[in-house]
Enzyme design. Structure first.
Site, short mmCIF file in Angstrom:
data_model
loop_
_atom_site.label_atom_id
_atom_site.label_comp_id
_atom_site.label_asym_id
_atom_site.label_seq_id
_atom_site.Cartn_x
_atom_site.Cartn_y
_atom_site.Cartn_z
N GLU A 26 0.83 -1.21 0.00
CA GLU A 26 0.00 0.00 0.00
C GLU A 26 0.86 1.26 0.00
O GLU A 26 0.59 2.23 0.72
CB GLU A 26 -0.98 -0.01 1.17
CG GLU A 26 -1.95 -1.19 1.12
CD GLU A 26 -2.89 -1.27 2.32
OE1 GLU A 26 -2.86 -0.35 3.17
OE2 GLU A 26 -3.66 -2.24 2.40
N GLU A 51 -4.80 -8.05 -1.32
CA GLU A 51 -5.61 -7.97 -0.11
C GLU A 51 -7.00 -7.53 -0.54
O GLU A 51 -7.14 -6.60 -1.34
CB GLU A 51 -5.10 -6.88 0.83
CG GLU A 51 -4.22 -7.30 1.97
CD GLU A 51 -3.87 -6.10 2.85
OE1 GLU A 51 -2.67 -5.87 3.05
OE2 GLU A 51 -4.78 -5.40 3.32
#
Length: 320
Positions: free
Chosen positions: A169, A261
């Site tokens: 991320e 994810e």
């Protein structure tokens, strides 16, 4: 997808797994499940509801961070660290069962920090300074990397390929590695790649980039697979084809794409209909799997019983 590893010294098992991913691209998707604790309650829930285990199990490495300061930490932080200890023993067990591994590392900052110091708000660690040779930040980062390399080494010696997703991320500013912007995060990934392939010779790693922004792309020579994380509204299942195309646009090469994810599991019918060729998805842990707040167990059973998905049970039919 491209099957030649970016690490020229990659083990044959890495090449075989990449070739396997190429074989299934657009034809099937690997089921994946993150496990946050050594109890791995998520795996048992999936098994109970579907009769099957996922093909990929995700393991959390946060408790292996060398610079964890529990004195004065919140109860949530202490619990998270303690519940995660020895997760790599479970990872080795999973590999021996024939499952595929992917690792996530919520890396407590190498210097300073308090509480959950992988979050930028809990540390003043300067990731930009960590890239400057000889600084205290640089020395601390390399010390942490050396520590983690020793922990990963047994998997390398056993030729167990790992879908390695560091600095995840990196399009966001909530983790310390993204707090100074995507260019710094990109350089951190590049630094680790060189350090682990050229110095530590961890030749069992498959390098997974985790950022859907073109301006933050690490570049083609540093990653084998591109991925993104996605948390749609509860129960909004689909193929996420628009998010897939957005991710693919960051490079002209077919690197292969993963939903690294997700809070919401995909719908197998939509995946087939939309020709959304994700290689795998990995559902996040805790409430995203253990309750029906985000995914109903009916949706989970539908997914695991689809002929479009690969679980641990039929993964054994493939050789890689």
């Amino acid at each position: 997808m491209i099957t030649k590893p970016v690490n020229p010294n990659a083990q044959s098992e890495v090449k075989q797994l990449l070739e396997f991913l190429n074989k299934i691209e657009g034809k099937a998707i690997l089921t994946g499940q993150h496990t946050q604790t050594v109890k791995q309650e998520e795996l048992e829930l999936v098994k109970r509801e579907t009769g099957k285990y996922p093909a990929i199990c995700g393991f959390e490495l946060l408790s292996y961070s060398p610079n964890i300061v529990l004195e004065g930490a919140s109860e949530a932080c202490i619990t998270e660290v303690e519940e995660n200890r020895n997760s790599l023993e479970k990872a080795m067990d999973w590999a021996e069962k024939g499952g595929i591994l992917t690792f996530t590392w919520h890396w407590f900052s190498p210097l300073g920090g308090n509480d959950k110091a992988f979050y930028a708000e809990h540390t003043d660690f300067d990731a930009e300074k960590a890239l400057i040779e000889g600084t205290a930040e640089n020395k601390a980062m390399k010390s942490d990397l050396d520590h983690m390399a020793k922990i990963l080494e047994p998997f390398c010696k056993k030729h167990i390929p790992i879908l390695w997703r560091p600095f995840h991320e990196s399009d966001g500013i909530w983790f310390w590695w993204g707090a100074k912007g995507m260019d710094v995060a990109r350089k951190l990934f590049q630094f680790m790649f060189k350090y682990y392939t050229q110095y530590h010779h961890l030749d069992n790693l498959i390098w997974v980039w985790n950022n859907p922004r073109a301006e933050g792309y690490v570049s083609d020579e540093y990653c084998d697979i591109i991925s993104r994380d996605l948390y749609p509204a509860p129960h909004c299942h689909g193929s996420f084809k628009d998010k897939l195309e957005e991710l693919k646009s960051i490079t002209s090469l077919n690197k292969g794409t993963a939903l690294a994810e997700t809070g919401i599991i995909p719908d197998p019918d939509a995946l087939k209909k939309d020709k959304a060729d994700w290689l795998w998805y990995m559902t996040w842990s805790k409430e995203f799997t253990l309750t029906e707040d985000n995914n109903s167990f009916d949706a989970l059973r539908k997914l695991y019983n689809s002929d479009y998905v690969i679980t641990l049970d039929n993964l054994k039919d493939f050789k890689f």
